[in-house]
Design an enzyme around this catalytic site. Structure first.
Site, mmCIF file in Angstrom:
data_model
loop_
_atom_site.group_PDB
_atom_site.id
_atom_site.type_symbol
_atom_site.label_atom_id
_atom_site.label_comp_id
_atom_site.label_asym_id
_atom_site.label_seq_id
_atom_site.Cartn_x
_atom_site.Cartn_y
_atom_site.Cartn_z
ATOM 1 N N HIS A 166 -10.049 -4.165 -8.919
ATOM 2 C CA HIS A 166 -9.820 -4.883 -7.459
ATOM 3 C C HIS A 166 -10.005 -6.531 -8.023
ATOM 4 O O HIS A 166 -9.251 -7.238 -7.818
ATOM 5 C CB HIS A 166 -10.673 -4.431 -6.430
ATOM 6 C CG HIS A 166 -10.224 -4.974 -5.002
ATOM 7 N ND1 HIS A 166 -10.580 -4.279 -3.824
ATOM 8 C CD2 HIS A 166 -9.444 -6.038 -4.716
ATOM 9 C CE1 HIS A 166 -9.911 -4.737 -2.866
ATOM 10 N NE2 HIS A 166 -9.110 -5.963 -3.442
ATOM 11 N N ASP A 216 -0.560 0.467 0.190
ATOM 12 C CA ASP A 216 -1.575 -0.405 -0.669
ATOM 13 C C ASP A 216 -2.901 -0.247 0.057
ATOM 14 O O ASP A 216 -2.965 -0.537 1.274
ATOM 15 C CB ASP A 216 -1.254 -1.835 -0.889
ATOM 16 C CG ASP A 216 -2.140 -2.582 -1.640
ATOM 17 O OD1 ASP A 216 -2.038 -2.225 -2.911
ATOM 18 O OD2 ASP A 216 -2.889 -3.156 -1.272
ATOM 19 N N LYS A 273 -7.598 0.904 -5.244
ATOM 20 C CA LYS A 273 -8.651 -0.079 -5.989
ATOM 21 C C LYS A 273 -10.022 0.155 -6.147
ATOM 22 O O LYS A 273 -10.807 0.375 -5.302
ATOM 23 C CB LYS A 273 -8.555 -1.480 -5.456
ATOM 24 C CG LYS A 273 -6.965 -1.895 -5.129
ATOM 25 C CD LYS A 273 -6.921 -3.383 -4.477
ATOM 26 C CE LYS A 273 -5.312 -3.528 -3.726
ATOM 27 N NZ LYS A 273 -5.511 -3.163 -2.587
ATOM 28 N N TYR A 323 -11.771 -1.708 1.709
ATOM 29 C CA TYR A 323 -11.292 -2.045 2.806
ATOM 30 C C TYR A 323 -11.684 -1.226 3.873
ATOM 31 O O TYR A 323 -11.616 -1.295 5.320
ATOM 32 C CB TYR A 323 -9.565 -1.716 3.148
ATOM 33 C CG TYR A 323 -8.821 -2.558 2.193
ATOM 34 C CD1 TYR A 323 -9.476 -3.679 1.394
ATOM 35 C CD2 TYR A 323 -7.208 -2.425 1.955
ATOM 36 C CE1 TYR A 323 -8.813 -4.426 0.618
ATOM 37 C CE2 TYR A 323 -6.708 -3.162 0.836
ATOM 38 C CZ TYR A 323 -7.325 -4.029 0.270
ATOM 39 O OH TYR A 323 -6.622 -5.037 -0.460
HETATM 40 N N1 NAP Z 1 -5.884 -7.351 -4.334
HETATM 41 C C1 NAP Z 1 -6.306 -7.922 -3.372
HETATM 42 O O1 NAP Z 1 -7.608 -8.540 -3.714
HETATM 43 C C2 NAP Z 1 -5.976 -8.177 -2.059
HETATM 44 C C3 NAP Z 1 -6.265 -9.263 -1.320
HETATM 45 C C4 NAP Z 1 -5.916 -9.377 0.029
HETATM 46 C C5 NAP Z 1 -4.817 -8.674 0.392
HETATM 47 N N2 NAP Z 1 -4.430 -7.304 -0.389
HETATM 48 C C6 NAP Z 1 -3.318 -6.625 0.019
HETATM 49 O O2 NAP Z 1 -2.235 -7.214 0.739
HETATM 50 C C7 NAP Z 1 -2.142 -6.926 1.910
HETATM 51 C C8 NAP Z 1 -1.161 -8.069 2.624
HETATM 52 O O3 NAP Z 1 -2.071 -9.027 2.691
HETATM 53 P P1 NAP Z 1 -2.789 -9.279 4.097
HETATM 54 O O4 NAP Z 1 -3.250 -8.335 4.770
HETATM 55 O O5 NAP Z 1 -3.885 -10.392 3.558
HETATM 56 O O6 NAP Z 1 -1.825 -10.485 4.792
HETATM 57 P P2 NAP Z 1 -0.137 -10.464 5.248
HETATM 58 O O7 NAP Z 1 0.431 -9.440 4.825
HETATM 59 O O8 NAP Z 1 0.166 -11.705 4.493
HETATM 60 O O9 NAP Z 1 -0.387 -10.815 6.730
HETATM 61 C C9 NAP Z 1 -0.989 -9.939 7.776
HETATM 62 C C10 NAP Z 1 -0.807 -10.633 9.131
HETATM 63 O O10 NAP Z 1 0.372 -10.917 9.522
HETATM 64 C C11 NAP Z 1 0.852 -10.344 10.730
HETATM 65 N N3 NAP Z 1 2.183 -10.028 10.437
HETATM 66 C C12 NAP Z 1 2.848 -8.866 10.057
HETATM 67 N N4 NAP Z 1 4.165 -8.810 10.025
HETATM 68 C C13 NAP Z 1 4.361 -9.800 11.032
HETATM 69 C C14 NAP Z 1 5.416 -9.962 11.535
HETATM 70 N N5 NAP Z 1 6.799 -9.316 11.411
HETATM 71 N N6 NAP Z 1 5.544 -11.068 12.579
HETATM 72 C C15 NAP Z 1 4.421 -11.775 12.893
HETATM 73 N N7 NAP Z 1 3.143 -11.437 12.310
HETATM 74 C C16 NAP Z 1 3.223 -10.345 11.399
HETATM 75 C C17 NAP Z 1 -0.242 -9.228 10.924
HETATM 76 O O11 NAP Z 1 -0.469 -8.819 12.363
HETATM 77 P P3 NAP Z 1 -0.647 -7.390 12.734
HETATM 78 O O12 NAP Z 1 -1.040 -6.409 11.873
HETATM 79 O O13 NAP Z 1 -1.460 -7.557 13.922
HETATM 80 O O14 NAP Z 1 0.961 -6.848 13.084
HETATM 81 C C18 NAP Z 1 -1.446 -9.885 10.112
HETATM 82 O O15 NAP Z 1 -2.180 -10.698 10.992
HETATM 83 C C19 NAP Z 1 -3.285 -6.372 2.347
HETATM 84 O O16 NAP Z 1 -3.339 -5.712 3.743
HETATM 85 C C20 NAP Z 1 -3.881 -5.577 1.252
HETATM 86 O O17 NAP Z 1 -3.155 -4.283 1.138
HETATM 87 C C21 NAP Z 1 -4.882 -7.483 -1.775
#
Ligand code: NAP
Length: 320
Positions: A109, A48, A78, A53
């Site tokens: 987005h 994704d 996006k 980003y």
């Molecule tokens: N459409 C939109 O508007 C939108 C908005 C936000 C996000 N997104 C997409 O959704 C994705 C995910 O959301 P997000 O990045 O906000 O957050 P998330 O996936 O909920 O959390 C990411 C965090 O969790 C940590 N983490 C991951 N796996 C882990 C595990 N097994 N144990 C402990 N910690 C862990 C990561 O650390 P490390 O990386 O340091 O391991 C990072 O700090 C984004 O990357 C993006 O692609 C889309």
């Protein structure tokens, strides 16, 4: 050798892998290795991405370095908000950055067009400091360009993100090609039950962003999550992801840490089969029991009509 993919069927007949690697805030210098590892070693077939980003070039390098054939990978990107009037131009930049010929899925987005400025700012501001929303531009006209790009074969599917039921109810009657997905903040503290039920009724798949509560994965320590994990010999993260997969919600955990990348994938699939209907019901009820919380709250000065969206400081309108 990649594990068999659990997929979700979209309203255009395509199958999307139910777990994808998120790339928001994955820094240049680490994101390409994370993507390479996810594809080559951890069995992911879904990445994704987003122009917003600022790391798509490195993501593309990781895809290439993995050696996995392009046609085996589901790639989503996006449209950033300053490109609503020039969707093909934005897509071409993304394709060039990723060094691919087509996307599997292109998303709007945010349903909020911003007026581009001469400096090329990602978030142009008005003199009062609020985001410069283009109130005249119709997002249904943005979507017509998405439809043309699918007809041209530059994208296989098109979808939306951050779109509320209220917006969709006005938007869907104006489209010729229905969005295949709505990518939203969904997790145990923001389960979006009503919106999910509306999306199911419309044949639109939900994708969950920030499934762990975003940076620092704060949801891992929730008591009910920890308890469910203990009961089934799982990790709390597995429960957070399995809760979504069990409901056929596509989840997009972000990590740049190899061990986590791997365990997020296997844990999500394993937890989805172990969690009982009682576990799911308990997790479903956490928000209503007082834990409702959204972690991603950019200060859009528009009413996006999410039930739990914070009241914006200045309300501009969005045309549909
Ligand atoms: N459409 C939109 O508007 C939108 C908005 C936000 C996000 N997104 C997409 O959704 C994705 C995910 O959301 P997000 O990045 O906000 O957050 P998330 O996936 O909920 O959390 C990411 C965090 O969790 C940590 N983490 C991951 N796996 C882990 C595990 N097994 N144990 C402990 N910690 C862990 C990561 O650390 P490390 O990386 O340091 O391991 C990072 O700090 C984004 O990357 C993006 O692609 C889309």
């Amino acid at each position: 050798m990649a594990a068999p993919q659990k997929t979700v069927k979209l309203n255009n007949g395509l199958e999307m892998p139910v777990v994808g690697l998120g790339t928001w805030k994955s820094e240049p210098g680490e994101v390409s290795k994370a993507v390479e590892y996810a594809l080559k070693d951890a069995g992911y077939r879904h990445i994704d991405c987003a122009f917003g980003y600022g790391n798509e070039k490195e993501v593309g390098e990781g895809i290439k370095a993995s050696g996995v054939p392009r046609e085996q990978i589901w790639i989503t990107s996006k449209l950033w908000s300053t490109y609503h009037q020039k969707v093909e131009e934005a897509l071409d930049i993304t394709l060039k950055n990723l060094d691919v010929e087509y996307l599997d899925l292109f998303l709007m987005h945010w349903p909020v067009p911003l007026r581009p400025n001469e400096k090329g700012d990602m978030i142009p501001l008005r003199p009062d400091g609020s985001r410069d929303v283009d109130e005249e531009w119709k997002i249904s006209d943005t979507w017509k360009q998405f439809e043309d790009l699918q007809k041209k074969g530059k994208v296989r599917s098109i979808g939306v993100s951050n779109m509320s039921q209220k917006t969709l109810e006005q938007f869907l009657p104006k489209v010729s090609i229905k969005p295949v997905v709505d990518q939203l903040e969904i997790h145990v503290y923001n389960p979006q039950h009503e919106l999910l039920s509306y999306l199911r009724q419309e044949g639109i798949v939900a994708q969950a962003y920030s499934p762990l509560g975003s940076t620092g994965s704060p949801l891992m320590t929730d008591e009910a999550v920890v308890q469910a994990a203990k009961a089934h010999g799982l990790q709390p993260v597995d429960v957070l992801l399995g809760y979504l997969v069990a409901k056929d919600i596509v989840c997009l955990p972000k990590s740049v840490t190899p061990k986590r990348i791997e365990s997020n994938y296997t844990g999500a699939i394993s937890a989805a089969s172990k969690l009982t209907p009682e576990d799911i019901a308990k997790l479903d009820g956490l928000a209503a029991a007082g834990k409702q919380k959204r972690f991603v709250t950019p200060p859009w000065p528009v009413d996006l009509s999410f039930a739990d969206w914070p009241t914006p400081p200045t309300v501009y309108s969005v045309s549909i």
